[in-house]
Design a protein around this motif. Structure first.
Motif, PDB file in Angstrom:
ATOM      1  N   MET A   1       0.848  -1.205   0.000  1.00 31.60           N
ATOM      2  CA  MET A   1       0.000   0.000   0.000  1.00 31.60           C
ATOM      3  C   MET A   1       0.873   1.241   0.000  1.00 31.60           C
ATOM      4  N   PHE A   2       0.679   2.092  -0.983  1.00 32.02           N
ATOM      5  CA  PHE A   2       1.460   3.310  -1.148  1.00 32.02           C
ATOM      6  C   PHE A   2       0.509   4.492  -1.130  1.00 32.02           C
ATOM      7  N   GLY A   3       0.772   5.467  -0.259  1.00 37.08           N
ATOM      8  CA  GLY A   3      -0.119   6.599  -0.100  1.00 37.08           C
ATOM      9  C   GLY A   3       0.343   7.835  -0.843  1.00 37.08           C
ATOM     10  N   LEU A   4      -0.596   8.506  -1.488  1.00 33.85           N
ATOM     11  CA  LEU A   4      -0.337   9.776  -2.165  1.00 33.85           C
ATOM     12  C   LEU A   4      -1.183  10.824  -1.464  1.00 33.85           C
ATOM     13  N   LEU A   5      -0.539  11.725  -0.755  1.00 32.70           N
ATOM     14  CA  LEU A   5      -1.217  12.681   0.111  1.00 32.70           C
ATOM     15  C   LEU A   5      -1.026  14.101  -0.411  1.00 32.70           C
ATOM     16  N   GLY A   6      -2.088  14.877  -0.355  1.00 36.11           N
ATOM     17  CA  GLY A   6      -1.991  16.269  -0.778  1.00 36.11           C
ATOM     18  C   GLY A   6      -3.353  16.927  -0.705  1.00 36.11           C
ATOM     19  N   ARG A   7      -3.342  18.251  -0.680  1.00 33.01           N
ATOM     20  CA  ARG A   7      -4.594  18.992  -0.621  1.00 33.01           C
ATOM     21  C   ARG A   7      -5.378  18.817  -1.914  1.00 33.01           C
ATOM     22  N   ASN A   8      -6.658  19.152  -1.890  1.00 31.77           N
ATOM     23  CA  ASN A   8      -7.438  19.163  -3.115  1.00 31.77           C
ATOM     24  C   ASN A   8      -6.783  20.112  -4.118  1.00 31.77           C
ATOM     25  N   GLY A   9      -6.639  19.643  -5.349  1.00 33.66           N
ATOM     26  CA  GLY A   9      -6.033  20.469  -6.394  1.00 33.66           C
ATOM     27  C   GLY A   9      -4.524  20.393  -6.443  1.00 33.66           C
ATOM     28  N   ALA A  10      -3.918  19.500  -5.659  1.00 34.56           N
ATOM     29  CA  ALA A  10      -2.449  19.423  -5.617  1.00 34.56           C
ATOM     30  C   ALA A  10      -1.860  18.736  -6.843  1.00 34.56           C
TER      31      ALA A  10
ATOM     32  N   HIS B   1      -6.758  13.218   0.559  1.00 32.47           N
ATOM     33  CA  HIS B   1      -6.360  14.377   1.345  1.00 32.47           C
ATOM     34  C   HIS B   1      -6.694  14.142   2.811  1.00 32.47           C
ATOM     35  N   ILE B   2      -7.193  12.926   3.136  1.00 32.52           N
ATOM     36  CA  ILE B   2      -7.548  12.572   4.506  1.00 32.52           C
ATOM     37  C   ILE B   2      -6.367  11.855   5.147  1.00 32.52           C
ATOM     38  N   VAL B   3      -5.687  12.538   6.043  1.00 31.43           N
ATOM     39  CA  VAL B   3      -4.451  12.021   6.616  1.00 31.43           C
ATOM     40  C   VAL B   3      -4.680  10.706   7.355  1.00 31.43           C
TER      41      VAL B   3
END
Length: 309
Positions: free
Chosen positions: A31-40, A190-192
């Protein structure tokens, strides 16, 4: 054939706007997570990896296959988009069977595969319902089922838990964790809390750039000793919003407990254990990212306010 996604020097433009900037990634099984704000730029990156958007510059290999071989790439990828819509007037089993036909499965394969997948996502008893009659959580589980029809080596899911209640979110994360035992699962959100619960390795992306690429544990270490709580009268909250980088708050009676990140505590504050949301907000602040507050896991008070300090 290897079992990695490799991205080198990826750039993507929409007119004059650069959506992805020199992205470099290596993603292995699990499992690999891609995290960022909306529009990132998360959705643009995921659609590009799924061969649904053309790349403009750079190289991408999915399990050793160049991204230019889009037809071959799509045979080994399952994709659940952020906005999932699947033949709303069809019954659940009919929609799955139709998609199985499009995937090239034989009649015998379709019967076995559709039945087993609906059972696995706990939708067997709803197989005769119309898709539009399903709850949000059921639709997401159906989305996972359709993405697995071709038994993909790579599963890409874009904001899969947005709008789900806490119970459905946990159930959905558990499904993804089980899938990740035998394939690459790329989870964008975008949900940590989703990343913290499910992933060991993450990338943080902002304005199309990768600003962090490493383990959850390493990111957490950057926040240790820099997270504090402060209890104050409720009437002072507006002041603290201006002066602190708040990652959480809890109001009780006329007082509020404020959780914030800082290099040094303010008077009366106590240190506390850092979580991933604290570390994420600190990392964004360190890279000069300012903007609207993120929602916390329960969808209530904003999880972070970037103050003036």
């Amino acid at each position: 054939m290897d079992d990695c996604i490799k991205v080198k020097g990826l750039n993507k433009f929409y007119g004059k706007k650069q959506a992805l900037c020199n992205v470099e990634l290596s993603i292995g099984p699990g499992m690999f997570g891609l995290l960022g704000r909306n529009g990132a730029g998360k959705t643009t990156l995921m659609r590009t990896l799924a061969a649904l958007l053309p790349k403009q510059e750079g190289e991408i290999f999915v399990c050793g296959i160049p991204i230019e071989n889009a037809k071959e790439i799509r045979r080994i990828i399952g994709y659940l988009p952020q906005e999932f819509s699947l033949y709303p007037s069809m019954k659940v089993e009919e929609a799955m069977d139709y998609l199985a036909i499009l995937s090239g499965l034989t009649k015998a394969q379709r019967k076995e595969r559709v039945s087993s997948l609906l059972a696995w996502v706990n939708l067997t008893e709803h197989r005769d319902k119309k898709v539009k009659a399903l709850s949000g959580g059921m639709k997401r589980r159906l989305g996972i089922a359709q993405a697995l029809l071709n038994n993909p080596r790579v599963l890409i899911v874009d904001e899969p838990t947005a709008g789900l209640d806490p119970e459905e979110r946990v159930r959905f994360r558990n499904l993804l964790a089980e899938l990740a035992q035998e394939r690459i699962v790329l989870l964008s959100t975008h949900i940590v809390g989703d990343i913290e619960a499910a992933c060991e390795d993450i990338v943080i992306i902002d304005k199309g750039r990768v600003i962090y690429n490493g383990t959850v544990e390493k990111l957490l270490q950057t926040a240790q000793g820099r997270v504090f709580t402060l209890t104050a009268p409720g009437k002072e909250l507006s002041r603290w919003k201006r002066e602190l980088s708040i990652t959480g708050m809890h109001t009780q009676g006329g007082r509020v407990q404020i959780r914030f990140v800082a290099d040094e505590p303010v008077a009366g504050a106590k240190p506390c254990e850092a979580n991933l949301e604290d570390a994420y907000m600190l990392y964004l602040r360190a890279h000069g990212v300012q903007g609207a507050p993120a929602q916390n896991e329960e969808g209530g008070e904003p999880a972070c306010y970037f103050g003036t300090k």
